[in-house]
Scaffold this active site. Structure first.
Site, PDB file in Angstrom:
ATOM      1  N   PHE A   7       0.869  -1.177   0.000  1.00 38.30           N
ATOM      2  CA  PHE A   7       0.000   0.000   0.000  1.00 38.30           C
ATOM      3  C   PHE A   7       0.904   1.224   0.000  1.00 38.30           C
ATOM      4  O   PHE A   7       1.689   1.422   0.943  1.00 38.30           O
ATOM      5  CB  PHE A   7      -0.895   0.022   1.244  1.00 38.30           C
ATOM      6  CG  PHE A   7      -1.771   1.257   1.364  1.00 38.30           C
ATOM      7  CD1 PHE A   7      -3.139   1.175   1.151  1.00 38.30           C
ATOM      8  CD2 PHE A   7      -1.233   2.499   1.700  1.00 38.30           C
ATOM      9  CE1 PHE A   7      -3.953   2.298   1.280  1.00 38.30           C
ATOM     10  CE2 PHE A   7      -2.022   3.631   1.819  1.00 38.30           C
ATOM     11  CZ  PHE A   7      -3.394   3.527   1.607  1.00 38.30           C
ATOM     12  N   GLU A   8       0.810   2.010  -1.041  1.00 38.54           N
ATOM     13  CA  GLU A   8       1.514   3.295  -1.081  1.00 38.54           C
ATOM     14  C   GLU A   8       0.618   4.303  -1.784  1.00 38.54           C
ATOM     15  O   GLU A   8       0.034   3.996  -2.823  1.00 38.54           O
ATOM     16  CB  GLU A   8       2.816   3.211  -1.883  1.00 38.54           C
ATOM     17  CG  GLU A   8       3.926   2.403  -1.278  1.00 38.54           C
ATOM     18  CD  GLU A   8       5.218   2.506  -2.087  1.00 38.54           C
ATOM     19  OE1 GLU A   8       6.291   2.572  -1.471  1.00 38.54           O
ATOM     20  OE2 GLU A   8       5.155   2.504  -3.342  1.00 38.54           O
ATOM     21  N   ILE A   9       0.518   5.480  -1.211  1.00 39.90           N
ATOM     22  CA  ILE A   9      -0.024   6.634  -1.928  1.00 39.90           C
ATOM     23  C   ILE A   9       1.091   7.666  -1.899  1.00 39.90           C
ATOM     24  O   ILE A   9       1.513   8.099  -0.816  1.00 39.90           O
ATOM     25  CB  ILE A   9      -1.305   7.178  -1.278  1.00 39.90           C
ATOM     26  CG1 ILE A   9      -2.397   6.099  -1.265  1.00 39.90           C
ATOM     27  CG2 ILE A   9      -1.796   8.417  -2.022  1.00 39.90           C
ATOM     28  CD1 ILE A   9      -3.682   6.508  -0.572  1.00 39.90           C
TER      29      ILE A   9
END
Length: 414
Positions: free
Chosen positions: A299-301
């Site tokens: 999960f990366e933003i």
């Protein structure tokens, strides 16, 4: 009719035993097997899991759907130049559809941001058809990773890699003998922002197959990143296997030994989190000075400009030439986390604690208003074995960085 004496004595004895057992149960503290952790798992015993506190959304400004401002066919929509990305194989279609359906349901069916899919091989017609059937309204692109970005670089000695893989396998390091896993980690570490399909985008949200999203997201997360001047957002913060990265921190120190590179360390960095020794000293010792704390990068933003920047590319190229992606098993998660922890202002790193998320075996499960989340047990880090709770690096993050934007929101509401 009178009961025989023996039966009366048995009945009296049974009643006494029952009352005595009831007394012990009422007196004893509740001992219930639970998979949840203690409220504190830090050396000083003072850390309290923030997921025990009720939260809703991060502080304003937040951009929401109003009328047709995010309609898929609106050329003047409020969407900014951002995309949801996924590196995926054709064989992972069913697992990917699980992820797509969850994220579309909780977020993207409202905001219609484009999806960009990457594969080191051409996508099949069946894969494309399956994906398009699950995404309504948003644009979809299917891209192939250039061979020069995926192939093992020419400076890697194959015989040395084979011997190194054997050593890692003896230490039971996961994916020890998988060359494709190393290629993937290298691509995710430094190659993906260079793909031509991403050249016009500033923000990305990385999504992997077979993950789950549990909570309604009613604000534009990309506009949040822009409006609040954030570089990177995470949900899960863990310790890595020190046996997979023993030379990563020493190689980083070699990079920083150059006075020009040393200047890249931000004056408000999270270096203390990167090098923390108090919470898991054995990890710091085995990793030669690195805490092994990292943002779980499935999960990366994030802001692509950070990964494209000259400082980060200098760091990545130094690591790449050292061979550690192949001779050891450096993951993109520790590489990204060390870079962020050293070269970025720690106030620009955001914990999306309101986004319910799972990548087996770990969760990010917030306590939110009733009806906002479904299928995510508040405060649960893992539904696996209890020993996995020691992999939680949030206590160290809280010690060295804190809640950031969430503290601002609390102050504004009080």
């Amino acid at each position: 009719m009178a009961q025989p004496r023996a039966i009366r004595l048995l009945a009296i004895t049974t009643g006494c035993v029952f009352l005595w057992m009831l007394f012990l149960i009422m007196r004893a503290p509740g001992v219930v097997e639970s998979n949840k952790p203690p409220l504190s798992n830090t050396p000083d015993g003072k850390w309290r899991d923030p997921h025990l506190d009720l939260i809703d959304e991060p502080p304003e400004p937040l951009h929401r759907v109003s009328g047709d401002n995010y309609a898929p066919d609106n050329p003047n929509s409020d969407r900014i130049n951002a995309t949801i990305i996924s590196l995926v194989r054709n064989s992972e279609l069913e697992d990917l559809l699980t992820s797509i359906k969850d994220l579309e349901r909780t977020f993207n069916s409202k905001f219609h941001y484009p999806w960009t899919f990457f594969n080191d091989e051409p996508f099949t017609a069946d894969f494309k058809k399956g994906v398009r059937s699950a995404i309504k309204g948003a644009k979809v692109r299917f891209e192939q990773v250039p061979s020069e970005h995926w192939s093992t670089p020419p400076w890697i000695n194959h015989d040395l890699w084979v011997e190194s893989a054997k050593i890692l396998a003896e230490k039971k390091v996961q994916y020890a003998d998988k060359i494709s896993y190393r290629q993937m980690c290298r691509w995710n570490s430094g190659m993906f922002p260079q793909h031509p399909a991403l050249k016009d985008y500033k923000y990305y949200w990385r999504v992997e197959p077979h993950v789950h999203f549990f909570c309604d997201i009613d604000y534009d997360v990309f506009r949040f990143m822009q409006d609040h001047n954030k570089t990177y957002g995470f949900t899960v913060n863990l310790y890595d296997s020190p046996d997979s990265i023993p030379s990563l921190w020493p190689e980083t120190q070699k990079f920083l030994a150059d006075p020009e590179n040393a200047k890249l360390v931000h004056k408000n960095s999270a270096k203390d989190w990167v090098t923390d020794v108090a919470h898991r000293p054995e990890h710091n010792h085995k990793a030669n000075g690195y805490s092994t704390c990292h943002f779980w990068s499935n999960f990366e933003i994030g802001d692509l400009d950070f990964w494209r920047s000259e400082p980060y590319m200098r760091y990545f190229n130094h690591l790449d030439r050292s061979g550690g992606f192949f001779y050891e098993r450096w993951g993109d998660a520790p590489v990204h986390s060390i870079a962020l922890g050293l070269f970025e202002d720690k106030s620009k790193i955001h914990w999306f604690r309101d986004i319910g998320y799972q990548h087996i075996p770990f969760f990010n499960c917030p306590r939110r208003p009733k009806g906002k989340c479904k299928g995510c047990e508040e405060g649960l880090l893992t539904d696996g074995e209890k020993f996995l709770y020691k992999e939680d690096c949030r206590p160290s993050w809280m010690d060295h960085v804190g809640l950031g934007e969430w503290e601002k929101g609390k102050a504004e509401r009080s």
